[in-house]
Design an enzyme around this catalytic site. Structure first.
Site, mmCIF file in Angstrom:
data_model
loop_
_atom_site.group_PDB
_atom_site.id
_atom_site.type_symbol
_atom_site.label_atom_id
_atom_site.label_comp_id
_atom_site.label_asym_id
_atom_site.label_seq_id
_atom_site.Cartn_x
_atom_site.Cartn_y
_atom_site.Cartn_z
ATOM 1 N N LYS A 183 0.826 -1.220 0.000
ATOM 2 C CA LYS A 183 0.000 0.000 0.000
ATOM 3 C C LYS A 183 0.856 1.263 0.000
ATOM 4 C CE LYS A 183 -4.303 -2.047 1.042
ATOM 5 N NZ LYS A 183 -5.287 -2.526 1.981
ATOM 6 N N ARG A 194 -2.957 -10.229 4.841
ATOM 7 C CA ARG A 194 -3.364 -10.290 3.424
ATOM 8 C C ARG A 194 -2.226 -9.716 2.590
ATOM 9 N NH1 ARG A 194 -5.714 -7.063 -0.480
ATOM 10 N NH2 ARG A 194 -7.382 -8.019 -1.694
HETATM 11 N N1 HH2 Z 1 -7.201 -4.177 0.565
HETATM 12 C C1 HH2 Z 1 -7.505 -4.178 -0.760
HETATM 13 C C2 HH2 Z 1 -8.603 -4.919 -1.227
HETATM 14 N N2 HH2 Z 1 -9.350 -5.652 -0.385
HETATM 15 N N3 HH2 Z 1 -9.793 -6.438 1.780
HETATM 16 C C3 HH2 Z 1 -9.510 -6.462 3.091
HETATM 17 N N4 HH2 Z 1 -10.242 -7.210 3.929
HETATM 18 N N5 HH2 Z 1 -8.468 -5.736 3.612
HETATM 19 C C4 HH2 Z 1 -7.676 -4.956 2.835
HETATM 20 O O1 HH2 Z 1 -6.754 -4.297 3.363
HETATM 21 C C5 HH2 Z 1 -7.949 -4.921 1.421
HETATM 22 C C6 HH2 Z 1 -9.040 -5.677 0.934
HETATM 23 C C7 HH2 Z 1 -6.681 -3.395 -1.704
HETATM 24 O O2 HH2 Z 1 -5.636 -4.167 -2.214
HETATM 25 P P1 HH2 Z 1 -5.667 -4.958 -3.612
HETATM 26 O O3 HH2 Z 1 -6.682 -6.055 -3.589
HETATM 27 O O4 HH2 Z 1 -4.293 -5.396 -3.927
HETATM 28 O O5 HH2 Z 1 -6.035 -3.845 -4.662
HETATM 29 P P2 HH2 Z 1 -7.370 -3.472 -5.452
HETATM 30 O O6 HH2 Z 1 -8.431 -3.163 -4.464
HETATM 31 O O7 HH2 Z 1 -6.941 -2.275 -6.263
HETATM 32 O O8 HH2 Z 1 -7.758 -4.659 -6.304
#
Ligand code: HH2
Length: 273
Positions: A216, A252
């Site tokens: 992040k 995660r």
């Molecule tokens: N962060 C993201 C997405 N989903 N879910 C939970 N429970 N906690 C988190 O911190 C979280 C999440 C963002 O990361 P990423 O999936 O890599 O990116 P994007 O939302 O752009 O697909």
């Protein structure tokens, strides 16, 4: 029913496979279903307890996609995994969650904490699935525009306590639910670090805590780039270890092997061999 604490012992790693063109750190990488399924299998081989398959980006500024588009992205991946790889479905609409449970998914990750789709709670309850409830201030389109709190840890905990009570009232047993402060979801860099520093406020709710700090932008900012849109692996690992030491259960992450190794060492320090 296996309680969350047994299914996901501390620390457990959740791998992330975003089947999206626009996710902030791996957008486009796993859009092909064969590539996504292979990545999910590799993550489990590397030690992930579960793999988060997401068909919708929640990055700051994103607009959301239709249930049809989400199904078009995630169903081929779940079909290829054939229920052999433990899967969590990310950002699910009820229709997508229902199909995902049919195809063997174990858990739903709802970044809206059951506020977006009134039918989602019923689907999770009926399927006997696990659920992650996450805090988000506002919505992805606008959430990073000047987020403010009087006491970020107390306000996030109060929100999650209320959503936990709602989920239980909807028929999802508490033993199947974990809580997540939502790093980067309507938070400044300082808010994100304060939430980790004061994780005890969230732990007091008595449920396992999930932390997603991997890659992040707050990490990139702390290591010296004020305009960072992502954070480096080294900083992601440091944040995961710090979160674990403060009591987080599930981490995660995008880079599974490095996190599994680092957390094995941290666990040896905390709990012995
Ligand atoms: N962060 C993201 C997405 N989903 N879910 C939970 N429970 N906690 C988190 O911190 C979280 C999440 C963002 O990361 P990423 O999936 O890599 O990116 P994007 O939302 O752009 O697909």
């Amino acid at each position: 029913m296996i309680p969350m604490e047994e299914r996901f012992p501390r620390p457990s790693v959740m791998g992330v496979v975003n089947v999206t063109p626009d996710s902030f750190s791996d957008g486009g990488v796993h859009l092909d279903a064969d590539v996504a399924a292979a990545a999910a299998r590799r993550m489990v081989e590397e030690g992930a307890a579960i793999v988060d398959v997401g068909g919708e980006s929640t990055r700051p500024g994103s607009e959301g996609v239709s249930a049809d588009e989400e199904l078009r992205r995630v169903v081929p991946v779940l079909e290829r995994l054939g229920g052999e790889v433990p899967v969590l479905i990310d950002m699910a609409k009820a229709e997508v969650a229902r199909r995902a449970f049919d195809l063997g998914a174990e858990m739903v990750n709802d970044v809206t904490a059951l506020r977006a789709d009134p039918e989602l709670a019923g689907v999770v309850a009926e399927a006997g699935g696990y659920l992650c409830l996450m805090h988000m201030l506002g919505e992805p389109r606008t959430m990073q525009q000047d987020p403010r709190y009087d006491d970020v840890a107390a306000e996030v905990a109060a929100f999650l306590e209320e959503r936990l009570a709602f989920a239980v009232a909807e028929g999802i047993p508490e033993e199947r639910i974990c809580l997540d402060p939502g790093i980067g979801f309507g938070k400044t860099v300082e808010h994100n670090f304060e939430l980790l520093r004061r994780l005890d406020v969230l732990l007091a709710l008595g449920r396992p805590v999930l932390i997603g700090f991997s890659r992040k932008s707050s990490l990139g900012k702390v290591v010296g780039d004020p305009d960072a849109r992502t954070g480096p692996l080294s900083a992601s690992v440091a944040a995961a270890v710090a979160a674990y030491e403060r009591g987080a259960t599930i981490l995660r992450v995008h880079d599974v092997r490095e996190h599994v190794e680092a957390l094995a060492v941290a666990r040896a320090v905390v709990a012995g061999l």
